[in-house]
Scaffold this motif. Structure first.
Motif, PDB file in Angstrom:
ATOM      1  N   ALA A  72      73.442 101.108  38.643  1.00 23.80           N
ATOM      2  CA  ALA A  72      73.960 101.983  39.706  1.00 23.80           C
ATOM      3  C   ALA A  72      74.927 103.047  39.175  1.00 23.80           C
ATOM      4  N   PRO A  73      75.835 102.735  38.227  1.00 22.81           N
ATOM      5  CA  PRO A  73      76.737 103.795  37.743  1.00 22.81           C
ATOM      6  C   PRO A  73      75.987 104.923  37.021  1.00 22.81           C
ATOM      7  N   ALA A  74      74.876 104.588  36.350  1.00 22.72           N
ATOM      8  CA  ALA A  74      74.100 105.617  35.657  1.00 22.72           C
ATOM      9  C   ALA A  74      73.401 106.523  36.666  1.00 22.72           C
ATOM     10  N   ILE A 105      78.744 100.360  33.427  1.00 24.83           N
ATOM     11  CA  ILE A 105      80.036 100.534  34.097  1.00 24.83           C
ATOM     12  C   ILE A 105      81.103 100.952  33.077  1.00 24.83           C
ATOM     13  N   MET A 106      81.053 100.375  31.877  1.00 20.58           N
ATOM     14  CA  MET A 106      82.048 100.710  30.865  1.00 20.58           C
ATOM     15  C   MET A 106      81.948 102.193  30.476  1.00 20.58           C
ATOM     16  N   HIS A 107      80.708 102.656  30.293  1.00 20.74           N
ATOM     17  CA  HIS A 107      80.550 104.047  29.855  1.00 20.74           C
ATOM     18  C   HIS A 107      80.810 105.037  30.987  1.00 20.74           C
ATOM     19  N   ALA A 108      80.505 104.629  32.239  1.00 21.71           N
ATOM     20  CA  ALA A 108      80.850 105.508  33.361  1.00 21.71           C
ATOM     21  C   ALA A 108      82.369 105.674  33.420  1.00 21.71           C
ATOM     22  N   ALA A 109      83.098 104.565  33.199  1.00 20.88           N
ATOM     23  CA  ALA A 109      84.567 104.639  33.198  1.00 20.88           C
ATOM     24  C   ALA A 109      85.063 105.442  32.002  1.00 20.88           C
ATOM     25  N   ALA A 110      84.430 105.224  30.838  1.00 19.64           N
ATOM     26  CA  ALA A 110      84.867 105.930  29.622  1.00 19.64           C
ATOM     27  C   ALA A 110      84.676 107.437  29.771  1.00 19.64           C
ATOM     28  N   ARG A 111      83.578 107.835  30.425  1.00 17.98           N
ATOM     29  CA  ARG A 111      83.335 109.266  30.623  1.00 17.98           C
ATOM     30  C   ARG A 111      84.184 109.838  31.748  1.00 17.98           C
ATOM     31  N   PRO A 157      85.899  83.351  32.464  1.00 14.03           N
ATOM     32  CA  PRO A 157      85.357  84.463  33.250  1.00 14.03           C
ATOM     33  C   PRO A 157      85.973  85.806  32.887  1.00 14.03           C
ATOM     34  N   ILE A 158      85.198  86.865  33.125  1.00 13.36           N
ATOM     35  CA  ILE A 158      85.611  88.227  32.773  1.00 13.36           C
ATOM     36  C   ILE A 158      86.411  88.829  33.922  1.00 13.36           C
ATOM     37  N   ARG A 159      87.582  89.398  33.566  1.00 20.51           N
ATOM     38  CA  ARG A 159      88.388  90.082  34.590  1.00 20.51           C
ATOM     39  C   ARG A 159      88.112  91.586  34.477  1.00 20.51           C
ATOM     40  N   MET A 160      87.241  92.078  35.343  1.00 30.27           N
ATOM     41  CA  MET A 160      86.775  93.463  35.209  1.00 30.27           C
ATOM     42  C   MET A 160      87.847  94.501  35.523  1.00 30.27           C
TER      43      MET A 160
END
Lengths: 249, 68
Positions: A72-74, A105-111, A157-160
């Protein structure tokens, strides 16, 4: 008599496909109310995920797309870059965003994409039948962790929200809950702020909402709300992790 | 005096509204089932309603409209 509360205009009249007591419905309503508050119903485009919320395009009375699992972020990036004057949001679950969609999601945030992500964390895979998710708590019983999640096998668990808040492109990252009326009001404020961050061109915004899954947790809806308060919030602390309008967190 | 309007056929009987109502206005309709086969929430003590709308804010299915 004045109307104190009625259904948001940005929701359709479709009956939600969620199980009884699932808080997806509350979160849908909060997103729709934020769109109403911005007066942006005709200029908003949502991106639905894969998971329980896959039919979100039937429930929001705005333009919607449906993306492949985790992407979805892409898709939202493409929409926002082609139509930069629109409000673009993604609505994703924890299996979608924190597992298969982690890279997107990581790359959408990074950009620093100027989109808003609503991340619904219910600590389990709902639609596929209650398997362990990256967000499943240590000790939590799921169909793929029948003796409880073991830290030595699966880690923690991952804390996003904390991870996304670390990214320079992120304007706003917060974790909220909807397990009682007070927290619902706070969640509404956070979601509205996340949409305002996008409209102001500040950068990427994400709100993580702790949600329930009574069916797969094996609880009544009321027990599930209490479990959010007693078990989830201690591991997933609520709060604003980054807000560019208030300086670095 | 406040007024609740409950769209019973949308209700899934989850009981979140019943749980959060501070005035115990809401309960389950024990006499009827709705079109989906659930026991819908209903106002069993409507005279106590103060119109706080906690029920409507917690309802996942937008069943309740509150007027005051």
């Amino acid at each position: 008599m004045a109307v104190v509360f009625e259904k948001s205009r940005s929701l359709t009249d479709e009956i939600l496909t969620y199980c009884p007591g699932c808080t997806h419905g509350i979160i849908h309503r909060l997103v729709a109310e934020a769109i109403d508050d911005l007066g942006a119903q005709s200029s908003t485009i949502g991106v639905a995920p894969v998971g329980c919320a896959v039919f979100a395009y039937n429930f929001f009375a705005v333009d919607m797309m449906q993306a492949a699992h985790g992407r979805a972020p892409a898709v939202a990036t493409g929409i926002k870059r082609a139509l930069p004057d629109r409000i673009v949001f993604t609505y994703q679950g924890d299996g979608d965003l924190a597992s298969i969609g982690m890279a997107e999601i990581m790359h959408a945030a990074a950009r620093g994409e100027k989109i808003t992500t609503i991340f619904v964390n219910n600590a389990i895979y709902g639609m596929t039948g209650g398997q362990m998710a990256p967000t499943t708590l240590v000790g939590q019983v799921t169909t793929t962790s029948p003796y409880g999640r073991k830290e030595e096998l699966c880690g923690k668990p991952i804390r996003m929200s904390e991870i996304i808040a670390q990214m320079d492109g992120t304007a706003y990252a917060a974790r909220v809950s909807v397990h009682d009326p007070r927290h619902v009001m706070e969640a509404k404020k956070a979601i509205r702020r996340a949409f305002e961050a996008q409209r102001g061109g500040e950068g990427f915004a994400m709100v993580e909402v702790l949600s329930t899954c009574p069916t797969n947790w094996g609880m009544t809806p009321i027990e599930a709300l209490k479990w959010v308060a007693t078990d989830m919030i201690p591991y997933y602390p609520l709060g604003v992790y980054k807000d560019s309008s208030k300086g670095a967190a | 005096m406040a007024k609740l309007t409950i769209l019973s056929d949308r209700c899934k009987g989850c009981g979140l509204c019943v749980e959060v109502c501070p005035k115990k206005v809401l309960g389950f309709d024990k006499k009827s089932l709705n079109a989906k086969g659930y026991r819908p929430a209903s106002a069993i003590a409507p005279e106590n309603c103060v119109g706080c709308a906690f029920c409507a804010r917690m309802c996942p299915d937008c069943v309740i409209t509150v007027e005051r």
